[in-house]
Motif scaffolding. Sequence first.
Motif, PDB file in Angstrom:
ATOM      1  N   CYS A  45       0.772  -1.083   0.087  1.00 28.39           N
ATOM      2  CA  CYS A  45       0.034  -0.029  -0.137  1.00 28.39           C
ATOM      3  C   CYS A  45       0.849   1.204   0.055  1.00 28.39           C
ATOM      4  O   CYS A  45       1.896   1.219   0.537  1.00 28.39           O
ATOM      5  CB  CYS A  45      -0.957   0.081   1.344  1.00 28.39           C
ATOM      6  SG  CYS A  45      -2.122  -1.386   1.465  1.00 28.39           S
ATOM      7  N   ASP A  46       0.358   2.281  -0.427  1.00 25.65           N
ATOM      8  CA  ASP A  46       0.789   3.692  -0.414  1.00 25.65           C
ATOM      9  C   ASP A  46      -0.270   4.674  -0.272  1.00 25.65           C
ATOM     10  O   ASP A  46      -1.316   4.187   0.074  1.00 25.65           O
ATOM     11  CB  ASP A  46       1.768   3.849  -1.903  1.00 25.65           C
ATOM     12  CG  ASP A  46       0.706   3.975  -2.988  1.00 25.65           C
ATOM     13  OD1 ASP A  46      -0.184   4.298  -2.987  1.00 25.65           O
ATOM     14  OD2 ASP A  46       1.579   3.738  -4.160  1.00 25.65           O
ATOM     15  N   GLU A  47       0.082   6.020  -0.266  1.00 28.45           N
ATOM     16  CA  GLU A  47      -0.993   6.969  -0.048  1.00 28.45           C
ATOM     17  C   GLU A  47      -2.333   6.762  -0.890  1.00 28.45           C
ATOM     18  O   GLU A  47      -3.263   7.108  -0.415  1.00 28.45           O
ATOM     19  CB  GLU A  47      -0.305   8.182  -0.272  1.00 28.45           C
ATOM     20  CG  GLU A  47       0.856   8.535   0.544  1.00 28.45           C
ATOM     21  CD  GLU A  47       2.106   8.116  -0.147  1.00 28.45           C
ATOM     22  OE1 GLU A  47       2.212   8.290  -1.477  1.00 28.45           O
ATOM     23  OE2 GLU A  47       3.093   7.468   0.342  1.00 28.45           O
ATOM     24  N   ALA A  48      -2.007   6.103  -2.059  1.00 27.54           N
ATOM     25  CA  ALA A  48      -3.443   6.343  -3.141  1.00 27.54           C
ATOM     26  C   ALA A  48      -3.675   4.826  -3.412  1.00 27.54           C
ATOM     27  O   ALA A  48      -4.859   4.692  -3.507  1.00 27.54           O
ATOM     28  CB  ALA A  48      -2.789   6.995  -4.213  1.00 27.54           C
ATOM     29  N   ASP A  49      -2.900   3.889  -3.527  1.00 20.22           N
ATOM     30  CA  ASP A  49      -3.297   2.560  -3.996  1.00 20.22           C
ATOM     31  C   ASP A  49      -2.824   1.352  -3.154  1.00 20.22           C
ATOM     32  O   ASP A  49      -1.874   1.462  -2.446  1.00 20.22           O
ATOM     33  CB  ASP A  49      -2.937   2.461  -5.403  1.00 20.22           C
ATOM     34  CG  ASP A  49      -3.382   3.431  -6.427  1.00 20.22           C
ATOM     35  OD1 ASP A  49      -4.671   3.389  -6.458  1.00 20.22           O
ATOM     36  OD2 ASP A  49      -2.622   4.069  -7.086  1.00 20.22           O
ATOM     37  N   ALA A  50      -3.411   0.301  -3.279  1.00 20.06           N
ATOM     38  CA  ALA A  50      -2.941  -1.106  -2.784  1.00 20.06           C
ATOM     39  C   ALA A  50      -2.647  -1.942  -3.711  1.00 20.06           C
ATOM     40  O   ALA A  50      -3.689  -1.957  -4.806  1.00 20.06           O
ATOM     41  CB  ALA A  50      -3.897  -1.622  -1.480  1.00 20.06           C
ATOM     42  N   ARG A  51      -1.833  -2.917  -4.021  1.00 22.57           N
ATOM     43  CA  ARG A  51      -1.919  -3.972  -4.787  1.00 22.57           C
ATOM     44  C   ARG A  51      -1.626  -5.291  -3.992  1.00 22.57           C
ATOM     45  O   ARG A  51      -0.830  -5.476  -3.215  1.00 22.57           O
ATOM     46  CB  ARG A  51      -0.546  -3.478  -5.640  1.00 22.57           C
ATOM     47  CG  ARG A  51      -0.572  -2.505  -6.419  1.00 22.57           C
ATOM     48  CD  ARG A  51       0.869  -1.711  -6.799  1.00 22.57           C
ATOM     49  NE  ARG A  51       1.667  -1.474  -5.530  1.00 22.57           N
ATOM     50  CZ  ARG A  51       1.414  -0.505  -4.684  1.00 22.57           C
ATOM     51  NH1 ARG A  51       0.287   0.637  -5.002  1.00 22.57           N
ATOM     52  NH2 ARG A  51       2.054  -0.346  -3.623  1.00 22.57           N
ATOM     53  N   LEU A  52      -2.655  -6.036  -4.419  1.00 18.18           N
ATOM     54  CA  LEU A  52      -2.621  -7.484  -3.732  1.00 18.18           C
ATOM     55  C   LEU A  52      -2.291  -8.311  -5.055  1.00 18.18           C
ATOM     56  O   LEU A  52      -2.871  -8.244  -6.058  1.00 18.18           O
ATOM     57  CB  LEU A  52      -4.014  -7.856  -3.434  1.00 18.18           C
ATOM     58  CG  LEU A  52      -4.479  -9.283  -3.014  1.00 18.18           C
ATOM     59  CD1 LEU A  52      -3.803  -9.440  -1.646  1.00 18.18           C
ATOM     60  CD2 LEU A  52      -5.915  -9.403  -2.748  1.00 18.18           C
ATOM     61  N   VAL A  53      -1.236  -9.035  -4.494  1.00 18.32           N
ATOM     62  CA  VAL A  53      -0.884 -10.184  -5.640  1.00 18.32           C
ATOM     63  C   VAL A  53      -0.855 -11.480  -4.773  1.00 18.32           C
ATOM     64  O   VAL A  53      -0.294 -11.637  -3.832  1.00 18.32           O
ATOM     65  CB  VAL A  53       0.488  -9.593  -6.112  1.00 18.32           C
ATOM     66  CG1 VAL A  53       0.922 -11.114  -7.084  1.00 18.32           C
ATOM     67  CG2 VAL A  53       0.536  -8.467  -6.857  1.00 18.32           C
ATOM     68  N   ILE A  54      -1.355 -12.617  -5.586  1.00 14.25           N
ATOM     69  CA  ILE A  54      -1.619 -13.918  -5.114  1.00 14.25           C
ATOM     70  C   ILE A  54      -0.902 -14.746  -6.319  1.00 14.25           C
ATOM     71  O   ILE A  54      -1.572 -14.657  -7.496  1.00 14.25           O
ATOM     72  CB  ILE A  54      -3.023 -14.278  -4.863  1.00 14.25           C
ATOM     73  CG1 ILE A  54      -3.541 -13.611  -3.842  1.00 14.25           C
ATOM     74  CG2 ILE A  54      -2.736 -15.586  -4.445  1.00 14.25           C
ATOM     75  CD1 ILE A  54      -5.109 -13.176  -3.788  1.00 14.25           C
ATOM     76  N   ALA A  55       0.346 -15.328  -6.193  1.00 12.62           N
ATOM     77  CA  ALA A  55       1.123 -16.077  -7.153  1.00 12.62           C
ATOM     78  C   ALA A  55       1.592 -17.314  -6.491  1.00 12.62           C
ATOM     79  O   ALA A  55       1.678 -17.791  -5.450  1.00 12.62           O
ATOM     80  CB  ALA A  55       2.167 -14.987  -7.529  1.00 12.62           C
ATOM     81  N   ASP A  56       1.482 -18.272  -7.479  1.00 10.28           N
ATOM     82  CA  ASP A  56       1.791 -19.685  -7.187  1.00 10.28           C
ATOM     83  C   ASP A  56       2.798 -20.171  -8.265  1.00 10.28           C
ATOM     84  O   ASP A  56       2.808 -19.548  -9.253  1.00 10.28           O
ATOM     85  CB  ASP A  56       0.733 -20.640  -6.984  1.00 10.28           C
ATOM     86  CG  ASP A  56      -0.168 -20.931  -8.385  1.00 10.28           C
ATOM     87  OD1 ASP A  56       0.608 -21.404  -9.286  1.00 10.28           O
ATOM     88  OD2 ASP A  56      -1.302 -20.568  -8.369  1.00 10.28           O
TER      89      ASP A  56
END
Length: 110
Positions: A45-56
């Motif tokens: 997360c940063d001030e403006a956005d969040a990035r969720l990554v699920i990788a296998d």
Amino acid sequence: LDMQLDEVPALPAAAAENLLRIVDEALSNVLRHSGATRVTVSLRCDEADARLVIADNGRGADATLRSGMGLANMRERASALPRGRFEFDSAAAQGTRIRIVFSTAEDHPA
């Protein structure tokens, strides 16, 4: 399972539930279909956005899985997040990667 999680600013209850359901569905798919020996869940997360990554590192999704209800549900839930986007990458014998990007800005609708 490797988890790398930043603290997420407060989200509306519906958005938090959608995020939880996306992670639940993605991890269920890894367990049921991938044959993976490793899965990573990352939330940055940063001030403006969040990035969720699920990788296998599993076998990758075939056409049946790509058109299944699980992915459709994740895509729909991601689009319900504030400015949410859903990305899906998978290749035979190269695993699967799901990426959700959404706004953490306080000006999003509740």
